[in-house]
Design an enzyme around this catalytic site. Structure first.
Site, PDB file in Angstrom:
ATOM      1  N   TYR A 197      43.015  39.793  42.091  1.00 25.11           N
ATOM      2  CA  TYR A 197      44.009  38.871  41.533  1.00 25.11           C
ATOM      3  C   TYR A 197      45.124  39.679  40.859  1.00 25.11           C
ATOM      4  O   TYR A 197      45.095  40.902  40.841  1.00 25.11           O
ATOM      5  CB  TYR A 197      43.349  37.922  40.538  1.00 25.11           C
ATOM      6  CG  TYR A 197      42.655  36.737  41.163  1.00 25.11           C
ATOM      7  CD1 TYR A 197      43.223  35.462  41.121  1.00 25.11           C
ATOM      8  CD2 TYR A 197      41.428  36.878  41.803  1.00 25.11           C
ATOM      9  CE1 TYR A 197      42.587  34.373  41.693  1.00 25.11           C
ATOM     10  CE2 TYR A 197      40.780  35.788  42.373  1.00 25.11           C
ATOM     11  CZ  TYR A 197      41.366  34.537  42.325  1.00 25.11           C
ATOM     12  OH  TYR A 197      40.739  33.456  42.898  1.00 25.11           O
ATOM     13  N   ARG A 335      24.850  36.204  44.638  1.00 25.77           N
ATOM     14  CA  ARG A 335      23.553  35.875  45.245  1.00 25.77           C
ATOM     15  C   ARG A 335      22.396  36.389  44.388  1.00 25.77           C
ATOM     16  O   ARG A 335      21.396  36.896  44.901  1.00 25.77           O
ATOM     17  CB  ARG A 335      23.436  36.397  46.670  1.00 25.77           C
ATOM     18  CG  ARG A 335      24.494  35.918  47.637  1.00 25.77           C
ATOM     19  CD  ARG A 335      24.078  36.107  49.084  1.00 25.77           C
ATOM     20  NE  ARG A 335      23.176  35.053  49.525  1.00 25.77           N
ATOM     21  CZ  ARG A 335      22.424  35.117  50.632  1.00 25.77           C
ATOM     22  NH1 ARG A 335      22.458  36.193  51.394  1.00 25.77           N
ATOM     23  NH2 ARG A 335      21.640  34.119  50.975  1.00 25.77           N
TER      24      ARG A 335
END
Length: 711
Positions: A197, A335
């Site tokens: 970003y 995950r």
């Protein structure tokens, strides 16, 4: 008490104590402040979502990013304190359950802005650009650390942010952090030195070519992040907790080129582990109170948004590497699994487990872990079908249709997420026997919901086990969570004592005793009539193949099969008629890019705009745009899509059914419509899943909910 004792011990972020180690990570579509399109507190839409999760023992909640500048109209959040006026009651209610909340504040996307061809057209025309400025201000949106190409559209350029604008952002962070503090928010998270970003683009050399005090040296590249935390602490006080979202390693080879986990020899163009450790120390010294860690950039997006092809706990090693070098808490996302997190925390190598999509799928995840009921957790399968359906068209940029945009942040496996009011499970006043023909995911889902509502569903399955096509779909080694999902459904059927008749093929619906019948018999594969070829499902069920395998069809199933073959040491070749593989509607780019990069890593040849010509059992001839080619081939797997197979429903009946369904869908967009049915003698027959219209798990499960809640 849970077997994972470490996960239920408190820890502190600055002077803010968190009751356990579970952190709900920020995700797209989970914003409490809906600032992207208009100035408002989202209210009831998010209230039930966050309260349900606070009730279920999550320690720290971090909602989706609040950008300082809105996407539409370029509104500047520091000028709008009224946006936060309704936040405090929600904070108080969340606090009543013992959870804490940090709001994530961001400077924006930089070159990662999800652009499409409309942006290109507006920006490329000076007059149109000026006319559109009140709505889409390209000068404010297309910014970066230096002049850079957009992540999604190469020809779309982002200008270099000025020093004055950097300082405007620095002070903007501080002002909005104070709004958060005054609204009862426990802390803030700076977005971030993370995922490529805007702020992260300042830190990486391949995106920062500045010659001023914000470019060049390590200290200059991290100056923006340092000044932000200093400004927040000055405005809110030294004791107000500030976390930073932090990607330890970029895992990036270059623009639009990520490094898959198997690749240990690539040259890092972003932040490597050595710099990641140095950056973690620097950010702590600057004043940050927590590192919310993962890996990746938008060029290696599948590290930050790991799909099914990425390993479980894929970012944990790097997060543990930085822990010995800092004294502030380190949380890891990607995950993450409770057993791995519990071990790391107990060993002092980690402080918190960051979970995002799993909390979309099952809000009771932490409660079930606490009660040692892990087998009851509905697992996230990392499909991104609904939570992040950001597909990429190489020519048009980001492709997100209206329906997908409206449900972004929801869950394919659990439509109740962000629709708690719509899906309130109510007991029926008129229990009925309902036949379900087909025991795949759709049939099992409908049966479970109908049983919970008080009906008596009966499943008729022609095969010897429940699961339908999902048995094959979950077969590859990288589908651990798919296998877990299948076990979850079968366990629910057993726990609810639902009547099941296996090895029972229904040839005539009218022979069933039940007056209401749900048909969910799935779809049948398109047959290319190539002698001795193997259909995709047959391969996934265990049919043996040779070493050199031609996979005809470059959709999701075909490419996953090719990857599975490569993992087994085979030599697959993909043949696709279209101009690219994985041209699947709403297939998240994190998934498609990861799979493409894996196929490239394993050197799987891909022929697009190409077709099958012939095969003699040892070699196949294919037609490519350049010429015919002969390739080694001792097996052919066909994966060319599927056709709805609604048992013995006539075409005329199906047309009427489709017309009614479409009419009801348009009329009841936010409510559950009355389901269509086909009258057949004295029965009402309903179609569910792929036998009605070929789709994916989202379309099957959401349709099952809509049907079961209305019967």
């Amino acid at each position: 008490m849970s077997q994972y004792e470490s996960l239920f011990t408190p820890f502190s972020i600055g002077n803010c104590e968190i009751k356990n180690r579970f952190v709900l990570e920020p995700m797209e579509g989970t914003n409490i402040i809906d600032w992207l399109q208009e100035t408002k507190f989202r209210g009831n839409e998010v209230h039930d979502y966050y309260i349900e999760r606070a009730k279920n023992n999550i320690g720290l909640i971090i909602p989706g990013m609040i950008p300082l500048r809105s996407l539409l109209q370029a509104k500047w959040l520091p000028d709008h304190p009224e946006v936060f006026k309704d936040v405090k009651p929600l904070m108080d209610e969340i606090h009543s359950y013992g959870a804490k909340v940090f709001f994530q504040i961001g400077a924006g996307w930089g070159r990662a802005l999800t652009a499409n061809d409309m942006f290109q057209k507006i920006n490329g025309n000076r007059i149109v650009k000026e006319i559109c400025k009140p709505i889409l201000n390209m000068d404010k949106l297309l910014i970066s650390a230096s002049e850079n190409s957009n992540r999604w559209i190469d020809t779309l350029k982002h200008r270099e942010l000025t020093k004055e604008e950097i300082q405007e952002f620095v002070q903007g962070y501080a002002i909005v952090a104070k709004y958060c503090k005054d609204a009862g928010v426990d802390g803030v998270e700076v977005h971030a030195v993370h995922e490529g970003y805007l702020m992260d683009e300042f830190t990486t050399r391949y995106t920062n070519h500045r010659l001023d005090e914000y470019g060049g040296s390590f200290e200059n590249r991290y100056r923006f992040a340092k000044e932000v935390v200093e400004a927040i602490k000055e405005k809110c006080g030294k004791d107000y907790p500030v976390s930073i979202r932090f990607s330890v390693c970029s895992k990036t080879k270059g623009f639009q080129k990520g490094a898959v986990p198997q690749d240990h020899s690539y040259i890092e163009v972003g932040r490597d582990l050595e710099e990641g450790i140095k950056a973690a120390q620097y950010l702590e010294q600057a004043g940050y109170d927590m590192l919310n860690a993962d890996n990746g950039t938008y060029d290696a997006w599948y590290w930050s948004h790991p799909p099914v092809y990425m390993p479980l706990n894929c970012n944990l090693n790097e997060a543990m590497e930085i822990k010995p070098y800092v004294n502030i808490p380190v949380v890891c996302a990607g995950r993450m699994q409770p057993d791995a997190a519990d071990f790391a925390i107990s060993e002092g190598k980690l402080d918190g487990i960051g979970i995002g999509r799993q909390f979309l799928t099952d809000p009771e995840t932490v409660t079930k872990i606490l009660e040692n009921r892990e087998e009851d957790i509905l697992p996230c399968i990392s499909c991104h079908n609904v939570c992040l359906p950001v597909a990429l068209n190489p020519k048009k940029g980001v492709a997100l249709d209206g329906e997908s945009a409206s449900t972004q942040g929801h869950c394919a496996l659990n439509p109740v997420t962000f629709a708690e009011k719509k899906y309130q499970l109510k007991k029926t006043e008129q229990p009925e026997d309902i036949a379900i023909v087909g025991g795949g995911i759709g049939g099992m889902c409908a049966a479970i919901l109908l049983k919970k509502r008080g009906h008596n569903p009966v499943i008729y399955e022609k095969n010897s086990q429940l699961g339908g096509v999902f048995i094959a779909a979950s077969a590859p080694s990288f589908k651990e969570k798919d296998k877990q999902l299948l076990k979850w459904y079968i366990r629910q059927i057993k726990e609810l004592n639902i009547e099941v008749h296996l090895e029972t093929e229904i040839e005539q619906i009218t022979n069933l005793k039940e007056e209401k019948v749900i048909i969910c018999t799935g779809a049948k594969p398109r047959n290319l009539h190539i002698e001795n070829s193997i259909e995709a499902i047959d391969y996934l069920k265990g049919t043996e193949v040779g070493n050199h395998v031609l996979v005809i069809g470059g959709g999701l199933t075909g490419c996953e099969i090719a990857y599975d073959l490569a993992l087994k040491g085979k030599k697959p070749v993909i043949l696709e008629l279209q101009d690219d593989i994985l041209k699947v509607k709403n297939l998240c780019m994190a998934n498609s890019t990861c799979l493409k990069d894996l196929l490239d890593y394993y050197h799987v040849p891909v022929y697009v705009q190409s077709s099958f010509v012939s095969w003699d059992g040892k070699r196949a001839t294919i037609s490519t745009p350049d010429s015919d080619k002969i390739i080694l081939c001792d097996s052919i797997i066909t994966s060319c899509g599927y056709i709805s197979d609604p048992l013995n429903i006539t075409k005329d009946q199906k047309r009427k059914y489709d017309r009614y369904t479409k009419r009801m869908k348009n009329r009841f967009k936010n409510k559950l419509p009355e389901p269509a049915y086909i009258s057949m003698e004295n029965k009402k027959v309903y179609l569910l899943g792929d036998c009605n219209q070929v789709g994916n798990l989202k379309t099957v499960i959401w349709s099952a909910y809509d049907l079961a809640y209305k019967l």
